[in-house]
Design a protein around this motif. Structure first.
Motif, PDB file in Angstrom:
ATOM      1  N   GLY A  55       0.778  -1.235   0.000  1.00 22.63           N
ATOM      2  CA  GLY A  55       0.000   0.000   0.000  1.00 22.63           C
ATOM      3  C   GLY A  55       0.802   1.273   0.000  1.00 22.63           C
ATOM      4  O   GLY A  55       0.236   2.361   0.214  1.00 22.63           O
ATOM      5  N   ARG A  58       0.019   4.255  -2.767  1.00 21.71           N
ATOM      6  CA  ARG A  58      -1.135   5.143  -2.688  1.00 21.71           C
ATOM      7  C   ARG A  58      -0.778   6.451  -2.006  1.00 21.71           C
ATOM      8  O   ARG A  58       0.225   6.519  -1.269  1.00 21.71           O
ATOM      9  N   GLN A  63      -3.548   6.326   2.656  1.00 25.18           N
ATOM     10  CA  GLN A  63      -2.975   5.370   3.596  1.00 25.18           C
ATOM     11  C   GLN A  63      -3.430   5.656   5.028  1.00 25.18           C
ATOM     12  O   GLN A  63      -3.711   4.723   5.793  1.00 25.18           O
ATOM     13  N   TYR A  67      -5.531   3.330   7.518  1.00 22.96           N
ATOM     14  CA  TYR A  67      -4.968   3.008   8.830  1.00 22.96           C
ATOM     15  C   TYR A  67      -5.992   3.237   9.934  1.00 22.96           C
ATOM     16  O   TYR A  67      -6.186   2.373  10.807  1.00 22.96           O
TER      17      TYR A  67
END
Length: 308
Positions: A55, A58, A63, A67
């Motif tokens: 990831g 991105r 992100q 998260y």
């Protein structure tokens, strides 16, 4: 009491959110993990595949949203190094830190009560001055200096204690002694000051006039009333132990949450670092709430203030 706890929990959510955002961005300042986990001969296609798999390709804001979504579902991702769930690694390491902090504070509280009461019983005596000198010296010594000096003297020169690890009781001596010295010094000063004030209070003189012995006056009357300020300081010191065990765990190789954080930073293991910091932050907030609740139970003025 319940309104006090609700208000305290609500006010703790804002700094917890700040910690979550801060650790997310600070973790990414440690560098690009692609260059660490792939060989120098890796092709651009391999680097792109590694970034896409984890990831990192991105945008950073995307992100962060992912998260936070994972945190809400108690999913903190997987370790880049081992592939294990980051939350599992953090939960496995945290008890070692709690054990170290609990034993340290237990010894600090017992030692400070004994030394502080002994010094306060005869203020300005030689024993009082000697204990004050030792406690102020202990409170002023940095943890890392004491740790390095202890390793050099007792492990390198004398060879009587191990330098690291958790095998056997002797492995606990240097880490606990390093963490113990400052809380013991600070708490001794607090207990001594509170006990001097308590022993000169009217209710103590009344108890003496009724024939109460010295031991009963100290333990049943003065110490009980001196417990509130000592409890507050002890709680702050306990929070400091949980939060500040990073250096001690790194020096002595103690397999706690602090060493896990250091390893995650060096290995750019973002998920593990974020899980470890979040677990530490939550435990500190919970500990602060418990301390405030205990203090409110001891002091009615705190409960009355919370109702306003």
């Amino acid at each position: 009491m319940f309104s006090f706890l609700r208000r305290r929990i609500f006010t703790s959510l804002v700094p917890l959110l700040v910690v979550l955002v801060g650790v997310f961005f600070l973790a990414r300042l440690t560098g690009d993990p692609t260059s660490l986990y792939l060989p120098e001969s890796a092709t651009p296609a391999q680097r792109e595949a590694f970034a896409a798999q984890n990831g990192f390709d991105r945008p950073v804001w995307t992100q962060m949203v992912d998260y936070f979504g994972g945190v809400l579902h108690l999913d903190f991702g997987e370790s880049l190094r081992t592939g294990e769930a980051a939350s599992t690694m953090a939960l496995r390491a945290f008890p070692a830190t709690l054990q170290l902090a609990f034993v340290t504070m237990l010894l600090a509280v017992i030692g400070s009560i004994v030394i502080g009461c002994w010094a306060a019983y005869r203020p300005n005596s030689l024993a009082d001055r000697f204990s004050s000198l030792l406690s102020m010296t202990a409170a002023s010594i940095p943890d890392f200096w004491f740790a390095i000096t202890g390793v050099w003297i007792f492990a390198v020169v004398l060879g009587v204690l191990p330098t690291s690890g958790t095998g056997g009781a002797v492995a606990w001596v240097l880490p606990i002694a390093t963490l113990l010295i400052r809380p013991l010094g600070v708490l001794t000063q607090v207990v001594r000051g509170a006990m001097v004030s308590a022993l000169s209070a009217p209710y103590v003189r009344l108890a003496r006039s009724k024939g109460a012995g010295d031991l009963r006056v100290v333990t049943h009357h003065a110490l009980r009333n001196a417990a509130a300020p000592a409890l507050t300081v002890a709680g702050d010191l306990t929070v400091g132990l949980v939060n500040g065990a990073v250096v001690v765990e790194a020096i002595f190789g103690w397999p706690g949450i602090g060493k896990l954080m250091i390893d995650a930073i060096l290995q750019r293991d973002f998920a593990v670092l974020q899980a470890a910091v979040l677990l530490t932050a939550v435990s500190i907030f919970v500990l602060n709430i418990v301390i405030d609740a205990c203090y409110a139970l001891l002091d009615a003025r705190v409960r009355d203030k919370a109702k306003v």
